[in-house]
Design a protein around this motif. Sequence first.
Motif, PDB file in Angstrom:
ATOM      1  N   LYS A1435      18.640   4.533   5.520  1.00 11.98           N
ATOM      2  CA  LYS A1435      18.415   3.791   6.762  1.00 11.98           C
ATOM      3  C   LYS A1435      16.975   3.956   7.255  1.00 11.98           C
ATOM      4  O   LYS A1435      16.356   3.017   7.708  1.00 11.98           O
ATOM      5  CB  LYS A1435      19.395   4.277   7.834  1.00 11.98           C
ATOM      6  CG  LYS A1435      20.841   4.009   7.478  1.00 11.98           C
ATOM      7  CD  LYS A1435      21.764   4.492   8.585  1.00 11.98           C
ATOM      8  CE  LYS A1435      23.224   4.234   8.236  1.00 11.98           C
ATOM      9  NZ  LYS A1435      24.150   4.715   9.292  1.00 11.98           N
ATOM     10  N   ASP A1436      16.454   5.190   7.164  1.00  5.71           N
ATOM     11  CA  ASP A1436      15.101   5.458   7.643  1.00  5.71           C
ATOM     12  C   ASP A1436      14.177   5.667   6.457  1.00  5.71           C
ATOM     13  O   ASP A1436      14.611   5.998   5.357  1.00  5.71           O
ATOM     14  CB  ASP A1436      15.093   6.693   8.540  1.00  5.71           C
ATOM     15  CG  ASP A1436      15.972   6.491   9.767  1.00  5.71           C
ATOM     16  OD1 ASP A1436      16.071   5.344  10.219  1.00  5.71           O
ATOM     17  OD2 ASP A1436      16.557   7.495  10.228  1.00  5.71           O
ATOM     18  N   PHE A1437      12.882   5.517   6.748  1.00  2.00           N
ATOM     19  CA  PHE A1437      11.886   5.738   5.702  1.00  2.00           C
ATOM     20  C   PHE A1437      11.806   7.235   5.386  1.00  2.00           C
ATOM     21  O   PHE A1437      11.611   8.065   6.265  1.00  2.00           O
ATOM     22  CB  PHE A1437      10.523   5.224   6.168  1.00  2.00           C
ATOM     23  CG  PHE A1437       9.454   5.387   5.147  1.00  2.00           C
ATOM     24  CD1 PHE A1437       9.611   4.897   3.850  1.00  2.00           C
ATOM     25  CD2 PHE A1437       8.284   6.051   5.466  1.00  2.00           C
ATOM     26  CE1 PHE A1437       8.612   5.050   2.922  1.00  2.00           C
ATOM     27  CE2 PHE A1437       7.289   6.202   4.530  1.00  2.00           C
ATOM     28  CZ  PHE A1437       7.457   5.695   3.249  1.00  2.00           C
ATOM     29  N   GLN A1438      11.991   7.565   4.131  1.00  2.97           N
ATOM     30  CA  GLN A1438      12.078   8.958   3.693  1.00  2.97           C
ATOM     31  C   GLN A1438      10.760   9.509   3.142  1.00  2.97           C
ATOM     32  O   GLN A1438      10.759  10.585   2.565  1.00  2.97           O
ATOM     33  CB  GLN A1438      13.158   9.076   2.596  1.00  2.97           C
ATOM     34  CG  GLN A1438      14.539   8.717   3.067  1.00  2.97           C
ATOM     35  CD  GLN A1438      15.040   9.674   4.147  1.00  2.97           C
ATOM     36  OE1 GLN A1438      14.799  10.872   4.042  1.00  2.97           O
ATOM     37  NE2 GLN A1438      15.681   9.136   5.177  1.00  2.97           N
ATOM     38  N   GLY A1439       9.647   8.818   3.302  1.00  2.00           N
ATOM     39  CA  GLY A1439       8.373   9.332   2.807  1.00  2.00           C
ATOM     40  C   GLY A1439       8.260   9.240   1.300  1.00  2.00           C
ATOM     41  O   GLY A1439       7.661  10.115   0.671  1.00  2.00           O
ATOM     42  N   MET A1440       8.833   8.185   0.702  1.00  2.00           N
ATOM     43  CA  MET A1440       8.756   7.979  -0.744  1.00  2.00           C
ATOM     44  C   MET A1440       8.228   6.587  -1.024  1.00  2.00           C
ATOM     45  O   MET A1440       8.348   5.677  -0.198  1.00  2.00           O
ATOM     46  CB  MET A1440      10.129   8.157  -1.395  1.00  2.00           C
ATOM     47  CG  MET A1440      10.670   9.579  -1.323  1.00  2.00           C
ATOM     48  SD  MET A1440      12.250   9.778  -2.165  1.00  2.00           S
ATOM     49  CE  MET A1440      13.319   8.861  -1.082  1.00  2.00           C
ATOM     50  N   LEU A1811      -6.606  -0.644  -1.113  1.00  2.00           N
ATOM     51  CA  LEU A1811      -6.302   0.084  -2.338  1.00  2.00           C
ATOM     52  C   LEU A1811      -5.584  -0.777  -3.363  1.00  2.00           C
ATOM     53  O   LEU A1811      -5.362  -0.333  -4.501  1.00  2.00           O
ATOM     54  CB  LEU A1811      -5.440   1.314  -2.023  1.00  2.00           C
ATOM     55  CG  LEU A1811      -6.106   2.402  -1.175  1.00  2.00           C
ATOM     56  CD1 LEU A1811      -5.136   3.551  -0.938  1.00  2.00           C
ATOM     57  CD2 LEU A1811      -7.363   2.917  -1.853  1.00  2.00           C
ATOM     58  N   ASN A1812      -5.174  -1.996  -2.980  1.00  2.00           N
ATOM     59  CA  ASN A1812      -4.485  -2.916  -3.903  1.00  2.00           C
ATOM     60  C   ASN A1812      -3.234  -2.281  -4.485  1.00  2.00           C
ATOM     61  O   ASN A1812      -2.970  -2.318  -5.682  1.00  2.00           O
ATOM     62  CB  ASN A1812      -5.434  -3.338  -5.028  1.00  2.00           C
ATOM     63  CG  ASN A1812      -6.648  -4.074  -4.520  1.00  2.00           C
ATOM     64  OD1 ASN A1812      -6.552  -4.849  -3.568  1.00  2.00           O
ATOM     65  ND2 ASN A1812      -7.798  -3.839  -5.148  1.00  2.00           N
ATOM     66  N   LEU A1813      -2.426  -1.685  -3.602  1.00  2.00           N
ATOM     67  CA  LEU A1813      -1.177  -1.043  -4.029  1.00  2.00           C
ATOM     68  C   LEU A1813       0.015  -1.742  -3.400  1.00  2.00           C
ATOM     69  O   LEU A1813       0.992  -1.122  -2.967  1.00  2.00           O
ATOM     70  CB  LEU A1813      -1.181   0.436  -3.643  1.00  2.00           C
ATOM     71  CG  LEU A1813      -2.287   1.297  -4.265  1.00  2.00           C
ATOM     72  CD1 LEU A1813      -2.208   2.727  -3.740  1.00  2.00           C
ATOM     73  CD2 LEU A1813      -2.186   1.298  -5.782  1.00  2.00           C
ATOM     74  N   ALA A1814      -0.052  -3.076  -3.367  1.00  2.00           N
ATOM     75  CA  ALA A1814       1.039  -3.826  -2.746  1.00  2.00           C
ATOM     76  C   ALA A1814       2.329  -3.745  -3.539  1.00  2.00           C
ATOM     77  O   ALA A1814       3.406  -4.004  -3.012  1.00  2.00           O
ATOM     78  CB  ALA A1814       0.608  -5.289  -2.582  1.00  2.00           C
ATOM     79  N   PHE A1815       2.249  -3.360  -4.808  1.00  2.00           N
ATOM     80  CA  PHE A1815       3.454  -3.266  -5.642  1.00  2.00           C
ATOM     81  C   PHE A1815       4.284  -2.028  -5.314  1.00  2.00           C
ATOM     82  O   PHE A1815       5.393  -1.882  -5.825  1.00  2.00           O
ATOM     83  CB  PHE A1815       3.079  -3.266  -7.120  1.00  2.00           C
ATOM     84  CG  PHE A1815       2.083  -2.222  -7.488  1.00  2.00           C
ATOM     85  CD1 PHE A1815       2.472  -0.927  -7.801  1.00  2.00           C
ATOM     86  CD2 PHE A1815       0.729  -2.524  -7.515  1.00  2.00           C
ATOM     87  CE1 PHE A1815       1.549   0.034  -8.137  1.00  2.00           C
ATOM     88  CE2 PHE A1815      -0.208  -1.562  -7.844  1.00  2.00           C
ATOM     89  CZ  PHE A1815       0.212  -0.272  -8.161  1.00  2.00           C
ATOM     90  N   LEU A1816       3.755  -1.118  -4.504  1.00  2.00           N
ATOM     91  CA  LEU A1816       4.522   0.054  -4.092  1.00  2.00           C
ATOM     92  C   LEU A1816       5.453  -0.323  -2.941  1.00  2.00           C
ATOM     93  O   LEU A1816       5.066  -1.037  -2.013  1.00  2.00           O
ATOM     94  CB  LEU A1816       3.597   1.177  -3.661  1.00  2.00           C
ATOM     95  CG  LEU A1816       2.667   1.755  -4.731  1.00  2.00           C
ATOM     96  CD1 LEU A1816       1.779   2.847  -4.128  1.00  2.00           C
ATOM     97  CD2 LEU A1816       3.473   2.327  -5.886  1.00  2.00           C
ATOM     98  N   THR A1817       6.676   0.168  -3.001  1.00  2.00           N
ATOM     99  CA  THR A1817       7.690  -0.144  -1.996  1.00  2.00           C
ATOM    100  C   THR A1817       8.058   1.115  -1.245  1.00  2.00           C
ATOM    101  O   THR A1817       8.373   2.148  -1.860  1.00  2.00           O
ATOM    102  CB  THR A1817       8.944  -0.732  -2.653  1.00  2.00           C
ATOM    103  OG1 THR A1817       8.568  -1.867  -3.438  1.00  2.00           O
ATOM    104  CG2 THR A1817       9.953  -1.145  -1.600  1.00  2.00           C
ATOM    105  N   ARG A1818       8.026   1.047   0.052  1.00  2.00           N
ATOM    106  CA  ARG A1818       8.416   2.201   0.865  1.00  2.00           C
ATOM    107  C   ARG A1818       9.922   2.372   0.832  1.00  2.00           C
ATOM    108  O   ARG A1818      10.679   1.428   0.979  1.00  2.00           O
ATOM    109  CB  ARG A1818       7.945   2.021   2.300  1.00  2.00           C
ATOM    110  CG  ARG A1818       6.442   1.910   2.460  1.00  2.00           C
ATOM    111  CD  ARG A1818       6.041   1.693   3.894  1.00  2.00           C
ATOM    112  NE  ARG A1818       6.380   2.839   4.706  1.00  2.00           N
ATOM    113  CZ  ARG A1818       6.245   2.883   6.036  1.00  2.00           C
ATOM    114  NH1 ARG A1818       5.788   1.806   6.679  1.00  2.00           N
ATOM    115  NH2 ARG A1818       6.559   3.962   6.715  1.00  2.00           N
ATOM    116  N   VAL A1819      10.366   3.588   0.657  1.00  2.00           N
ATOM    117  CA  VAL A1819      11.802   3.891   0.551  1.00  2.00           C
ATOM    118  C   VAL A1819      12.190   4.822   1.680  1.00  2.00           C
ATOM    119  O   VAL A1819      11.460   5.759   1.972  1.00  2.00           O
ATOM    120  CB  VAL A1819      12.124   4.538  -0.812  1.00  2.00           C
ATOM    121  CG1 VAL A1819      13.590   4.887  -0.894  1.00  2.00           C
ATOM    122  CG2 VAL A1819      11.723   3.598  -1.924  1.00  2.00           C
TER     123      VAL A1819
END
Length: 1819
Positions: A1435-1440, A1811-1819
């Motif tokens: 449910k919440d962003f876990q810093g991953m 940084l052009n890291l748009a492919f990273l997804t916050r979990v």
Amino acid sequence: MAASELYTKCARVWIPDAEEVWKSAELTKDYKNGDASLQLMLEDGTSIEHTLDPKTKNLPYLRNPDILVGENDLTALSYLHEPAVLHNLKVRFVDSKLIYTYCGIVLVAINPYETLPIYGTDIINAYSGQNMGDMDPHIFAVAEEAYKQMARDERNQSIIVSGESGAGKTVSAKYAMRYFATVSGSASEANVEEKVLASNPIMEAIGNAKTTRNDNSSRFGKYIEIGFDTRFRIIGANMRTYLLEKSRVVFQADEERNYHIFYQLCASSHLPEFKNLKLSNANDFLYTRQGRSPVIGGVDDTKELSTTRNAFTLLGINESYQMGLFQVLAAILHLGNVEIKDRDSDSSVIPPNNRHLTAFCELVGVTYQDMSQWLCHRKLKTATETYVKPLPRLQATNARDALSKHIYAKLFNWIVEHVNKALITNVKQHSFIGVLDIYGFETFEINSFEQFCINYANEKLQQQFNMHVFKLEQEEYMKEQIPWTLIDFYDNQPCINLIEAKMGILDLLDEECKMPKGSDDSWAQKLYNTHLKTSSLFEKPRMSNRAFIIKHFADKVEYQCDGFLEKNKDTVNEEQINVLKASKFELLMELFHDGEKAISPTGQVQGTGGRTRLSIKPDKSRDSKSKEHKKTVGCQFRNSLQMLMETLNATTPHYVRCIKPNDFKMAFTFDPKRAVQQLRACGVLETIRISAAGFPSRWTYQEFFSRYRVLMKQKDVLPDKKLTCKNVLEKLVQDQDKYQFGKTKIFFRAGQVAYLEKLRADKLRAACIRIQKTIRCWLARKKYLRKRSAAITIQRFTRGYQARWSRKLNLEQLLREHKAVIIQRHVRGWLARCWYKRCLVSIVVLQCCIRRMRARRELKKLKIEARSVEHFKKLNKGMENKIMQLQRRIDEQSKENRSVNEKLVGLENSYTAESERMRGELNRLRGVEEEAKKKTNQVTSLLEELEKLRKELSATQQEKKTIEDWAQTYRNEMEKMVSELKEQNGSLKKDKDDLNRMIQEQSQQMTEKMVRSIAQETQQLETDLNEERSRYQNLLTEHLRLEEKYDDLKEAMNVSKPGHRRTDSTHSSNESEYTYNSEYAELEEGSRAAEDVTRGMDTSLTLKLQKRLTELEQEKQSLRNELENKEDQFQRDDAEFKKARGAELEYESLKRQELESENKKLKHNLAEMRQSLLGDAAAGAGAPGSPAYKVLLEQLNASCEELDVRKEEVLILRSQLVSQKEAMHHKETMTEPSVYAEDVSKLKDADELKQACIGLKDTNRSAAPDFHKLNEDGELWLVNQGLKETIRLLEHQLQTQRRTYDNEVESLRSELQNVKEENNRQQQLLAQNLQLPPEARIEASLQHEITRLTNENLELLAEDPTASREARVIILRRMVDLMEQLEKQDRTIRKLKKQLKVYSKRIGEMGAGQTEGQTSPGQMVDEPIHPVNIPRREKDFQGMLEYKKEDELKLVKNLILELKPRGVAVNLIPGLPAYILFMCLRHADYVNDDQKVRTLLTSTINSIKKILKKRGDDFETVSFWLANTCRFLHCLKQYSGDEAFMKHNTQRQNEHCLSNFDLAEYRQVISDLAIQIYQQLIKCMENILQPMIVSGMLEHETIQGVSGVKPTGLRKRTSSIADEGTYTLDSILRQLSAFHSTMCQHGTDPELIKQVVKQQFYIIGAVTLNNLLLRKDMCSWSKGMQIRYNVSQLEEWLRDKGLMTCGAKETLEPLIQAAQLLQVKKKTDEDAEAICSMCLALTTAQIVKVLNLYTPVNEFEERVSVAFIRTIQTRLRDRCESPQLLMDTKMIYPVTFPFSPSSLALETIQIPGSLNLAFLTRV
């Protein structure tokens, strides 16, 4: 400038002296033009008169100022002449112990006859890269100059080392070659530089000998060309030899020896391999005993031969050749002992069976008859016949000696040839540096052909030297645009023409040699007739017709003509040569086989290699060969010398002139006579003369301005320094010819600098006098004012004192006066009254008399008046009045009478009453009197009684007194006793206090001792830890270097083989660091389609096996850690314990070897499987994508993983059991059975492991038919069969280890059984105790326990009391640790069992789903295969951060490879890349993807290494990645889940800890990477700071005007001065601030910044101190002040940055003490004691070096005396320290990375779009 201006009173001059050559004197009277003599006073106080030459009127040489004495460069002297040069050399050599001095382009080297520590590798590194004038003179400076000019100008160089025998030529040449070998290295792996250096002992053995002047004199000249490639690395060398002294083989003068090799062989004759040589003591052979000095003190000939043989071996001359050489040498010795006797006057004979001739023939393989025949005969050939002529004994002996010399010469040339062959390589030579070690000018009592050739060579070299010096002078003048005028210098071309021109001496000698009856006498006559009248350089001795004199450039030399022709011919009996040619001895045949070949002018054979060869090409015809062979020695030498000169002229020469200080080989003893002879002969004085003829003193404008600013007025100083200098010089020096202005320098003629120095000294002296006057006035006035103030104060206090006393005295005086006044008053009053009374009486008497007289007169008048009526009338008037008055008076008197009568009546009444009373009283007293009379009798009796009582009273008093005396005595005794008791009590109290104090002191001492011991142990542990860290980090550095080298080689291979690709099974060279090459690095090079296929087929297998390799390496690391812990815990145990540990170490090593072998097998199997899979994939393209194939791979992966886990558990349990076995073996009583019971209970896990493996195997077998059905082509079945074979192999290995494990368990069980028996015995004793009554039971149990413990304690104490207690504590701690480890292993096993059950369940479900599903591959692909692995939704962003696997390359590329540190450091939070990488890692851990974790970590590490390799010289890049690597490491620790790292975390941060993987091993890898980055950062900073340090810390004047420039002239070579920017201290501080700010911006840990700053300051201090120790011009009082100021600025910088506690200041302590040493007083013993106590951070060598180098900048300073330096050395003799002079600038402190947790919450981090890291997804 007139002479009278310089030759004034107190001026010092040099006058000739017979003993000291030149003697110093001082003028006592001014010289005036026209004086015929000078009044002088010598240094010893003797007054003399020096008469001038009446013809020349030349004044004596002036002496240089004291501040110029001891200069590095002789040309820097203001007065350039012979006495100045000699004195300067003497001062440097004797007082300062400096053996090297520059003389322009010449390095003068004086032989110290003592080994000096100035040739180490640290000195070589210090001189490497330095300009020649920047450092103190040294042979390394000349070598560096030659090497630098070769690399910069690409021109060949030559170093010409010359000097007479014993001057040190060979040693200087050897050190020059050592420098080249050390600095350049070799271009191949063949260690060419070692071979070049190895040629020295060989050439010394065969070409050096002891002479009267030198124990190791080179008796030949040699020129060694050291070849270099295009990168200026040594590739080879070539040696040429000149004029070997062959006569030494057969004759030696007294106190001399033959060549060393003969004595080495004789000293080693006892060796078994030398028995067949038939050698003995050197005194037994004629050729080695003639000098009567077969032994050299301090030289072991046996050891020297061993060194020679090792050198032969290194150069490729094998043992058989060496023995052949020794055979020839032994044969020469035996030939010298062959005795030839007279047969008659014209013939001679050798006695038959001569044992030495027999030995000679046996050694060289010739017949005895032939050799004896031709030793006594010779063959004469005519046109028609051949005659055999017998030889007289003398001629036969000469022929024998000629043969010996010829054989030795051949052997010498053969050795030189083979040495050259060994030094030649196939690499093309780009350039070379030649080192010429050649004899200097020689003159003896008897000079022969050898001295003639030597001096001829020196004439040629001197001519070349003069021309080179002249050329350099011309270049310097032209460069500065100075008008060039031809300088007249000595040209020795006439002398050379006399020797080598047509009809010269050599020409006439060769002509005489061709004459049939030519003789030395006839040759001498030809010389007289030809040159005596035509050449002024040729003279004839007066008393001889067989000698001639040549005036050489150095001196006149008289040559004796005897032997000239014979030595020039160098003839050998041809028949003797033929006999030797017929020998069967291969080496001898090889020596004489080239006799028909062309011989080089040096007598050496062609083909010796090298770039330039001194050889003459032979003609093809036989006549030309014969003619070439008949060339005389003089002709050969002339030709070789000519070619040598051509070679030298084609190179840039560098000159080293070696001087022999005395003939007695005494250390640091200077003989002026011998020295001046050599200075004249070697050309040093000619260099001085050429320099003095022009403008020898040269100053830059800035230096002139700085030095002579005191001579300028303020109005003279202009912005243009050049114009200022011109204006000042025109005013100071009127003669324009005395100086010239160049473009950058001012040129002065000789003596002008001394004149300017005199003006400067006078100005400074006047200023000093004025300052002194003013200061003395100020001090005197200050002293006067202090005295005046003191006097006033004293007066004030004195007056006050006097006032106080006077006041006191005045008061008393006043009192006395007042009292005196009172007395006086009363006395005066009494006197006045007495006087008054007397006066009154007198007056009354007088009045009476007067009144009487008046009364009489009055009476007469009255009588007269009475007689008259008128008088009566008048009288009646008066009488009436008087009557009335009298009447009143009578009335008053009557009243008074009545009152008086009344009073009298009253008195009478009272008297009457009183009388009555008195009468009554009288009556009463009369009665009393009667009573008294009555009682008188009673009084008498009472008196008697009273007397009696008195007697009784006296007796009583006597008794009382006795009693009181006794009481007093008793009291005294009691008091004495009490006092004694008090004293005893006091002493007891004192003793008690002393004991308490002693106890306290002892307790305090013990506490302090314990604290000190603990501190020492702690310090020792810290030292050991730092050393271990340093060693470990050095190993990492070496590993990094090897890895870079490996990468370079790999890149080179890739370039050479572009189609080559590494196989997937090949791991990188970084395997030792637990990192492996990931596949993404290969994916960039190949096509993506092929990569997908390959990855789809074997990625899982590869990663699983890589995981296995990782775990095996982890186990190895854990074993290594456990081993280190054991060593720390049991380091104080006895030898038996250490022996047991050795057994364990062997066991661990065997275990590691087993694991490594298994690792190799697994890699091999993996490669085979991958190849088979690839082959199968080629057969069926659709099979790899099928679900069945994936299920099979997953099952195999699960089984492999489970096997690996179980095997790791087995190994861990095994290591624990071994440790417990060792602990139980040593301390059985400390071990409890429960531990072993737990260990034995854990053996069940192995059975479970086996059952699990069997279950997995059954699962695989059960699944096989399904796979076979699913796969129509049978490919999966084949793959499954291969996998089964692999599993069987693994099971076999596991069973093998299981058997070994069971054996160990059995041994442990037996030991456990013994423990159980001991336990049973204890239980029996307990049962017996239970049967006793309670009281007895307790007592018995206690008694038993006490007995048991006592026995144990006695046993332990008997071994080691201290160790026993420590061992108990250690074992208890170890048991606790083992229990914790066992509990942890139990938890791990339970966790793995659960995972195994889950995986087994998943496999079963998958198998069931696949069996029940459809068989169509297309349909199976759409069905879910892993229903259990559905990810949870957070449910919440876990810093991953989640990323796809194919995006890993993009992640690494954008975040590491293409990231710009400058932008990130400024715009983003510090450590952002580290946080992003860790967040990606957390997600991989969250989804339990070990492959993703491993590839991410591996790719991160490799990428960081790649970017650092690419941009390793950029400080910002290195600092940025050091900060991020450390932050990544801290994140791995902070979120690892370990309690030690979770103390500072928030609750939210603890929830973010890694849950599935333990990355402790990767933390170690990343820590190693951080260490490598740190070391690279230090190197990067060092490269930036290195050019700034010397200029900023030493050369730049931070305090302007303090350090005056000395008049050195800076006679540097133009080619040596590089155009570099001038750095200041501010430059260093700005650079340090830039470093600091950059690291702070990058978020580097503060503790790490402190370590970096400490290393920076160490580099600054070490480089500065090293340059200070090697630069004489920097060792002065003013420079010490500059250094201390600079250090204070550095400390201020530390204080501003808050880094005072980082230890950086302590690293500067040696430099600070060196600066203080320059400034303290250096005269008395107290000063020496202060220096010894102050300079604790400096070594003795450094202190003595600074004192020796101390040089006053001004004449007001004083030099350090030699006696003071000796005092310092004596006081520091007991210091235990390293003799190393220089500090190690390459030393790097071991770095640590203290844990620094971050307070930043991972869930709050935002990723910027840049940084052009748009492919990273916050979990």
